[in-house]
Design a protein around this motif. Structure first.
Motif, PDB file in Angstrom:
ATOM      1  N   GLY A 133       0.789  -1.226   0.000  1.00 17.95           N
ATOM      2  CA  GLY A 133       0.000   0.000   0.000  1.00 17.95           C
ATOM      3  C   GLY A 133       0.818   1.271   0.000  1.00 17.95           C
ATOM      4  N   ILE A 134       1.965   1.280   0.711  1.00 18.68           N
ATOM      5  CA  ILE A 134       2.784   2.500   0.804  1.00 18.68           C
ATOM      6  C   ILE A 134       3.349   2.920  -0.549  1.00 18.68           C
ATOM      7  CG2 ILE A 134       4.901   3.483   1.776  1.00 18.68           C
ATOM      8  CD1 ILE A 134       4.309   1.947   4.343  1.00 18.68           C
ATOM      9  N   PRO A 135       4.034   2.027  -1.287  1.00 22.23           N
ATOM     10  CA  PRO A 135       4.544   2.462  -2.604  1.00 22.23           C
ATOM     11  C   PRO A 135       3.445   2.789  -3.599  1.00 22.23           C
ATOM     12  CG  PRO A 135       4.923   0.103  -2.265  1.00 22.23           C
ATOM     13  CD  PRO A 135       4.483   0.664  -0.956  1.00 22.23           C
ATOM     14  N   ILE A 136       2.330   2.058  -3.552  1.00 22.23           N
ATOM     15  CA  ILE A 136       1.222   2.359  -4.455  1.00 22.23           C
ATOM     16  C   ILE A 136       0.652   3.735  -4.129  1.00 22.23           C
ATOM     17  CG2 ILE A 136      -1.154   1.711  -5.058  1.00 22.23           C
ATOM     18  CD1 ILE A 136      -0.333  -1.180  -4.938  1.00 22.23           C
ATOM     19  N   SER A 137       0.606   4.085  -2.845  1.00 23.01           N
ATOM     20  CA  SER A 137       0.160   5.426  -2.444  1.00 23.01           C
ATOM     21  C   SER A 137       1.045   6.490  -3.059  1.00 23.01           C
ATOM     22  CB  SER A 137       0.187   5.565  -0.915  1.00 23.01           C
ATOM     23  OG  SER A 137      -0.649   4.629  -0.295  1.00 23.01           O
ATOM     24  N   LEU A 138       2.357   6.281  -2.991  1.00 21.99           N
ATOM     25  CA  LEU A 138       3.298   7.264  -3.547  1.00 21.99           C
ATOM     26  C   LEU A 138       3.109   7.404  -5.053  1.00 21.99           C
ATOM     27  CD1 LEU A 138       6.537   6.301  -1.562  1.00 21.99           C
ATOM     28  CD2 LEU A 138       4.960   8.216  -1.129  1.00 21.99           C
ATOM     29  N   VAL A 139       2.895   6.281  -5.740  1.00 22.15           N
ATOM     30  CA  VAL A 139       2.678   6.317  -7.196  1.00 22.15           C
ATOM     31  C   VAL A 139       1.410   7.110  -7.511  1.00 22.15           C
ATOM     32  CG1 VAL A 139       2.126   4.929  -9.228  1.00 22.15           C
ATOM     33  CG2 VAL A 139       3.908   4.167  -7.652  1.00 22.15           C
ATOM     34  N   LEU A 158      -8.352   0.015   1.083  1.00 18.19           N
ATOM     35  CA  LEU A 158      -8.333  -1.445   1.222  1.00 18.19           C
ATOM     36  C   LEU A 158      -6.950  -1.949   1.611  1.00 18.19           C
ATOM     37  CD1 LEU A 158      -9.585  -4.261   0.903  1.00 18.19           C
ATOM     38  CD2 LEU A 158      -9.113  -4.113  -1.553  1.00 18.19           C
ATOM     39  N   LEU A 159      -5.910  -1.449   0.939  1.00 21.43           N
ATOM     40  CA  LEU A 159      -4.548  -1.927   1.195  1.00 21.43           C
ATOM     41  C   LEU A 159      -4.011  -1.473   2.548  1.00 21.43           C
ATOM     42  CD1 LEU A 159      -2.912  -1.447  -2.336  1.00 21.43           C
ATOM     43  CD2 LEU A 159      -3.789  -3.558  -1.327  1.00 21.43           C
ATOM     44  N   LEU A 160      -4.472  -0.310   3.008  1.00 16.09           N
ATOM     45  CA  LEU A 160      -3.993   0.213   4.297  1.00 16.09           C
ATOM     46  C   LEU A 160      -4.922  -0.142   5.458  1.00 16.09           C
ATOM     47  CD1 LEU A 160      -2.854   3.759   3.091  1.00 16.09           C
ATOM     48  CD2 LEU A 160      -1.400   1.779   3.548  1.00 16.09           C
ATOM     49  N   LEU A 161      -6.013  -0.833   5.157  1.00 20.34           N
ATOM     50  CA  LEU A 161      -6.972  -1.236   6.179  1.00 20.34           C
ATOM     51  C   LEU A 161      -6.359  -2.016   7.343  1.00 20.34           C
ATOM     52  CD1 LEU A 161      -9.967  -1.560   7.113  1.00 20.34           C
ATOM     53  CD2 LEU A 161     -10.031  -3.645   5.719  1.00 20.34           C
ATOM     54  N   PRO A 162      -5.333  -2.869   7.101  1.00 26.30           N
ATOM     55  CA  PRO A 162      -4.751  -3.635   8.217  1.00 26.30           C
ATOM     56  C   PRO A 162      -4.286  -2.805   9.408  1.00 26.30           C
ATOM     57  CG  PRO A 162      -3.990  -4.543   6.141  1.00 26.30           C
ATOM     58  CD  PRO A 162      -4.766  -3.291   5.801  1.00 26.30           C
ATOM     59  N   VAL A 163      -4.051  -1.503   9.203  1.00 27.95           N
ATOM     60  CA  VAL A 163      -3.671  -0.639  10.337  1.00 27.95           C
ATOM     61  C   VAL A 163      -4.709  -0.736  11.451  1.00 27.95           C
ATOM     62  CG1 VAL A 163      -3.313   1.753  11.067  1.00 27.95           C
ATOM     63  CG2 VAL A 163      -2.349   0.962   8.908  1.00 27.95           C
ATOM     64  N   ALA A 164      -5.983  -0.865  11.071  1.00 20.87           N
ATOM     65  CA  ALA A 164      -7.061  -0.940  12.047  1.00 20.87           C
ATOM     66  C   ALA A 164      -6.966  -2.196  12.912  1.00 20.87           C
ATOM     67  CB  ALA A 164      -8.421  -0.905  11.340  1.00 20.87           C
ATOM     68  N   PHE A 165      -6.268  -3.216  12.420  1.00 20.19           N
ATOM     69  CA  PHE A 165      -6.140  -4.465  13.170  1.00 20.19           C
ATOM     70  C   PHE A 165      -4.766  -4.627  13.825  1.00 20.19           C
ATOM     71  CE2 PHE A 165      -9.307  -5.219   9.848  1.00 20.19           C
ATOM     72  CZ  PHE A 165     -10.372  -5.640  10.622  1.00 20.19           C
ATOM     73  N   ILE A 178       6.768  -2.032  13.305  1.00 21.72           N
ATOM     74  CA  ILE A 178       6.114  -0.916  14.000  1.00 21.72           C
ATOM     75  C   ILE A 178       6.219   0.354  13.167  1.00 21.72           C
ATOM     76  CG2 ILE A 178       6.221   0.586  16.038  1.00 21.72           C
ATOM     77  CD1 ILE A 178       7.091  -1.845  17.660  1.00 21.72           C
ATOM     78  N   ILE A 179       7.411   0.590  12.595  1.00 23.95           N
ATOM     79  CA  ILE A 179       7.603   1.758  11.718  1.00 23.95           C
ATOM     80  C   ILE A 179       6.668   1.669  10.514  1.00 23.95           C
ATOM     81  CG2 ILE A 179       9.243   2.930  10.197  1.00 23.95           C
ATOM     82  CD1 ILE A 179      11.451   2.066  12.159  1.00 23.95           C
ATOM     83  N   LEU A 180       6.540   0.464   9.955  1.00 22.85           N
ATOM     84  CA  LEU A 180       5.642   0.235   8.825  1.00 22.85           C
ATOM     85  C   LEU A 180       4.205   0.582   9.196  1.00 22.85           C
ATOM     86  CD1 LEU A 180       5.250  -0.995   5.929  1.00 22.85           C
ATOM     87  CD2 LEU A 180       4.839  -3.189   7.079  1.00 22.85           C
ATOM     88  N   ILE A 181       3.779   0.156  10.380  1.00 22.66           N
ATOM     89  CA  ILE A 181       2.417   0.425  10.838  1.00 22.66           C
ATOM     90  C   ILE A 181       2.198   1.921  11.052  1.00 22.66           C
ATOM     91  CG2 ILE A 181       0.769   0.044  12.728  1.00 22.66           C
ATOM     92  CD1 ILE A 181       2.129  -2.720  13.110  1.00 22.66           C
ATOM     93  N   LEU A 182       3.188   2.605  11.637  1.00 24.15           N
ATOM     94  CA  LEU A 182       3.058   4.040  11.904  1.00 24.15           C
ATOM     95  C   LEU A 182       2.961   4.846  10.606  1.00 24.15           C
ATOM     96  CD1 LEU A 182       5.600   4.469  14.850  1.00 24.15           C
ATOM     97  CD2 LEU A 182       3.093   4.369  14.978  1.00 24.15           C
ATOM     98  N   ILE A 183       3.811   4.513   9.638  1.00 26.37           N
ATOM     99  CA  ILE A 183       3.768   5.214   8.337  1.00 26.37           C
ATOM    100  C   ILE A 183       2.432   4.946   7.649  1.00 26.37           C
ATOM    101  CG2 ILE A 183       4.776   5.344   6.030  1.00 26.37           C
ATOM    102  CD1 ILE A 183       7.483   4.671   7.320  1.00 26.37           C
ATOM    103  N   SER A 184       2.008   3.696   7.663  1.00 26.90           N
ATOM    104  CA  SER A 184       0.736   3.323   7.031  1.00 26.90           C
ATOM    105  C   SER A 184      -0.432   3.996   7.735  1.00 26.90           C
ATOM    106  CB  SER A 184       0.558   1.798   7.075  1.00 26.90           C
ATOM    107  OG  SER A 184       1.608   1.143   6.402  1.00 26.90           O
ATOM    108  N   GLY A 185      -0.336   4.104   9.068  1.00 29.30           N
ATOM    109  CA  GLY A 185      -1.397   4.761   9.822  1.00 29.30           C
ATOM    110  C   GLY A 185      -1.536   6.229   9.455  1.00 29.30           C
ATOM    111  N   ALA A 186      -0.407   6.904   9.297  1.00 35.54           N
ATOM    112  CA  ALA A 186      -0.435   8.314   8.899  1.00 35.54           C
ATOM    113  C   ALA A 186      -1.053   8.462   7.505  1.00 35.54           C
ATOM    114  CB  ALA A 186       0.983   8.880   8.922  1.00 35.54           C
ATOM    115  N   LEU A 187      -0.669   7.583   6.593  1.00 33.99           N
ATOM    116  CA  LEU A 187      -1.236   7.602   5.239  1.00 33.99           C
ATOM    117  C   LEU A 187      -2.738   7.337   5.266  1.00 33.99           C
ATOM    118  CD1 LEU A 187       1.378   5.751   2.975  1.00 33.99           C
ATOM    119  CD2 LEU A 187       0.481   8.061   2.635  1.00 33.99           C
ATOM    120  N   LEU A 188      -3.129   6.345   6.071  1.00 34.91           N
ATOM    121  CA  LEU A 188      -4.543   5.987   6.159  1.00 34.91           C
ATOM    122  C   LEU A 188      -5.372   7.149   6.688  1.00 34.91           C
ATOM    123  CD1 LEU A 188      -6.724   3.788   5.929  1.00 34.91           C
ATOM    124  CD2 LEU A 188      -6.188   3.124   8.279  1.00 34.91           C
TER     125      LEU A 188
END
Length: 417
Positions: A133-139, A158-165, A178-188
């Motif tokens: 989800g992160i690279p696709i977001s950047l694209v 949909l791709l960043l939804l796992p942050v909720a879990f 954890i860093i992955l989750i934090l970055i994804s959470g900010a994007l979400l």
């Protein structure tokens, strides 16, 4: 075999959701039929594992919970049968629409959550989605700018939804994850903001609060008080619903009687409660609902040209269940969630199950605002974590057991496994 079926169920559901966003099939078509088959593959995998695991579930679940679940499945199947027999809609709508019969069958995913090995699989799966989800977001941002097209936003949600879990399960993640989750959470949060999905923002804020004031506080001081307080929060919407049942008046209409018709489209969900309560009371279907494809009359949507006044679904989870399977269905559904949360908070030896309980707690509260009942990855994962919280084997494991299980260093089998 069960692991393979779990992977098939997850992946086929993801492919279905992505394909539906990308191709947006309308009406009856070969494309829509093929895409819809993916959902049934996901469901049938769950039903197959469930049929083989009845005895294990009986031993793993408290007896009353096991019976509650069987009654829930039976009641939902009855709601589906009523729609089929009554010919409320075409068979393709009854069996192919993820908002109708399929929505009532998603609880079968509970069986996957009772398998300890599947915990590692779903955590790994969620992390892979975030890495995608992160690279696709950047694209998407590079191509479309800061404001994205609707389909692009849906794909990213949909791709960043796992942050909720994963938010309340952070204690069991390695630093890189954890860093992955934090970055994804900010994007979400940003994507939810620009797409107007307010509930996603509310969910993340609440989950972060649960992480700090629930999971971390309990871990540090072993205090049950925060868990008791959080659990009691769940009683507020339940009390309001009970008041509505007793009086026959929507709780929103009762407590927000000063709200004008002009404001009904902008507040939480007042007009949906008012309209559905009135329709079910008039048609004497409050207890049993109108079946999997039941509809209700909406004066609000009747005022919009091109919109149907007869609605087959409600944009609020608890109301959607009420429409399809009545107050009996709501009672059976909510009792499963409440019991799972209670066992997670007060009958568990590890923080993973407690964190899972917080996921279910926030979901249950938001069901009174949104959280539409539909066969999708979100609701599939919710029932997976219901299984986690109800499983005696998983609840008896300690923190080290779960850490080793998730991070690939499991030294021994979980208790009674």
């Amino acid at each position: 075999m069960d692991k393979r079926l779990f992977n098939i169920s997850l992946i086929s559901l993801l492919v279905y959701e992505l394909a539906f966003i990308i191709f947006s099939p309308q009406g009856v078509s070969i494309t829509k039929l093929i895409i819809s088959c993916l959902v049934w593959i996901s469901l049938l995998a769950g039903i197959l594992v469930f049929s083989k695991s009845l005895r294990k579930l009986r031993r793993d679940f408290p007896l009353l919970v096991f019976l509650n679940f069987l009654v829930l499945i039976g009641w939902n199947l009855t709601a589906i049968a009523r729609s089929v027999i009554g010919k409320d809609e075409t068979i393709t709508t009854i069996l192919g629409n993820t908002y109708t019969s399929l929505a009532l069958l998603v609880p079968f995913a509970i069986v996957f959550g009772t398998r300890a090995a599947n915990i590692k699989l779903i955590i790994g799966y969620f992390n892979k989605l975030l890495k995608l989800g992160i690279p696709i977001s950047l694209v998407f941002f590079i191509i479309g700018g800061v404001l994205l097209e609707e389909n692009n936003l849906r794909v990213l949600l949909l791709l960043l939804l796992p942050v909720a879990f994963l938010t309340t399960l952070i204690p069991f993640q390695k630093p890189k994850r954890i860093i992955l989750i934090l970055i994804s959470g900010a994007l979400l949060m940003y994507i939810a903001l620009i797409s107007g999905v307010r509930t996603m923002i509310i969910r993340e804020v609440l989950l972060i609060g649960c992480l700090f004031f629930g999971v971390f506080l309990f871990s540090r001081f072993q205090l049950k008080l925060p868990l008791i307080v959080f659990f009691l929060f769940l009683l507020v919407p339940l009390y309001l619903l009970q008041e509505g049942v007793k009086t026959g008046v929507s709780p929103f209409e009762k407590y927000l009687s000063g709200t004008t018709d002009d404001n009904l489209s902008t507040d939480t969900r007042t007009f949906l409660y008012v309209e559905l309560f009135e329709d079910l009371m008039v048609n004497e279907r409050f207890l049993i609902g109108k079946g999997a494809t039941g509809k209700y009359y909406s004066p609000y949507f009747a005022s919009f040209e091109g919109d149907s006044s007869m609605r087959i679904n409600v944009e609020v989870g608890v109301l959607s269940i009420l429409l399809k399977s009545g107050f009996v269905g709501v009672l059976l559904h909510m009792s499963m969630l409440i019991t799972a949360i209670f066992l997670a908070f007060f009958k568990s030896n590890n923080l993973f199950v407690i964190g899972s309980g917080f996921i279910l707690l926030i979901h249950s509260i938001l069901m009174f605002i949104e959280n539409i009942i539909i066969y999708n990855t979100y609701n599939f994962a919710i029932w997976f974590f219901v299984g986690v919280c109800l499983s005696q084997r998983i609840r008896e494991a300690n923190n080290q057991d779960i850490w080793d299980l998730i991070n690939g260093k499991q030294r021994r089998a979980l208790p009674n496994e």
